[in-house]
Write an enzyme that holds these catalytic residues in place. Structure first.
Site, short mmCIF file in Angstrom:
data_model
loop_
_atom_site.label_atom_id
_atom_site.label_comp_id
_atom_site.label_asym_id
_atom_site.label_seq_id
_atom_site.Cartn_x
_atom_site.Cartn_y
_atom_site.Cartn_z
N TYR A 94 0.82 -1.22 0.00
CA TYR A 94 0.00 0.00 0.00
C TYR A 94 0.85 1.26 0.00
O TYR A 94 0.31 2.37 -0.04
CB TYR A 94 -0.92 0.02 1.24
CG TYR A 94 -0.14 -0.09 2.53
CD1 TYR A 94 0.40 1.05 3.13
CD2 TYR A 94 0.09 -1.32 3.12
CE1 TYR A 94 1.15 0.96 4.28
CE2 TYR A 94 0.82 -1.42 4.28
CZ TYR A 94 1.35 -0.28 4.87
OH TYR A 94 2.10 -0.37 6.01
N GLY A 95 2.17 1.12 0.06
CA GLY A 95 3.03 2.30 0.22
C GLY A 95 4.07 2.45 -0.86
O GLY A 95 3.75 2.44 -2.06
N THR A 96 5.32 2.53 -0.47
CA THR A 96 6.41 2.85 -1.39
C THR A 96 6.76 1.73 -2.35
O THR A 96 7.55 1.93 -3.27
CB THR A 96 7.68 3.27 -0.63
OG1 THR A 96 8.18 2.14 0.10
CG2 THR A 96 7.41 4.45 0.30
N LEU A 97 6.18 0.53 -2.16
CA LEU A 97 6.48 -0.60 -3.05
C LEU A 97 5.50 -0.69 -4.23
O LEU A 97 5.68 -1.52 -5.11
CB LEU A 97 6.47 -1.92 -2.27
CG LEU A 97 7.63 -2.08 -1.28
CD1 LEU A 97 7.37 -3.24 -0.33
CD2 LEU A 97 8.94 -2.27 -2.02
N GLU A 107 11.28 -4.55 5.22
CA GLU A 107 10.26 -3.92 6.06
C GLU A 107 10.61 -3.93 7.56
O GLU A 107 9.81 -3.52 8.39
CB GLU A 107 8.89 -4.60 5.86
CG GLU A 107 8.38 -4.51 4.43
CD GLU A 107 7.91 -3.12 4.03
OE1 GLU A 107 8.18 -2.14 4.75
OE2 GLU A 107 7.26 -3.00 2.99
#
Length: 152
Positions: A7-10, A82
């Protein structure tokens, strides 16, 4: 293969997507887009503007993201990347499929999949008071651009 919801920087177009397509780290196959079945707070926190999904079910928004099938090597890389289990914890969450790649649908009658998600239950209490987002974009209107590890 395991299913992972990012849901983020990936996500595609975000600062760390390069890791998802680096086959030296393992295999990650984009499966589709989804959102969390339960609501969670998604905050941008810390001096590096990192997106965190706080593991507080029922609070916040249905978080939008991407579903990937990953091999064991990629899953191990993601755990390390992570900071699992200290910074984030990898837990199974129910993800509602919004859009699926390929033919034949999800294989799930109701379009809900169990996916691993990196969320956190280990965060400073003041993070609960930060603004909540339903979708993350490093260059979003919030003005909190993510700081890449190599720039820290």
């Amino acid at each position: 293969m395991a299913r992972v919801f990012v849901y983020g920087t990936l996500k595609k177009g975000q600062p760390n997507y390069k890791h998802m397509i680096n086959t030296a780290k393992g295999l990650a196959k984009f499966q589709g887009r989804g959102r969390t079945v339960e609501k969670y707070p998604l905050v941008i926190a810390g001096k590096y503007n990192i997106p965190y999904m706080l593991n507080i079910p029922g609070t916040g928004h249905h978080i939008a993201g991407e579903i990937y099938s990953v091999d064991e090597q990629m899953l191990q890389f993601l755990d390390e990347f992570e900071g699992c289990p200290d910074m984030y914890q990898r837990t199974l969450m129910r993800i509602q499929v919004v859009e699926w790649e390929g033919k034949g649908g999800t294989g799930e009658a109701d379009g809900v999949l169990e996916c691993f998600v990196y969320s956190t239950a280990t965060y400073p209490p003041e993070w609960v008071g930060l603004p909540y987002y339903d979708s993350y974009d490093s260059s979003g209107k919030h003005g909190l651009s993510y700081v890449l590890r190599e720039s820290r």
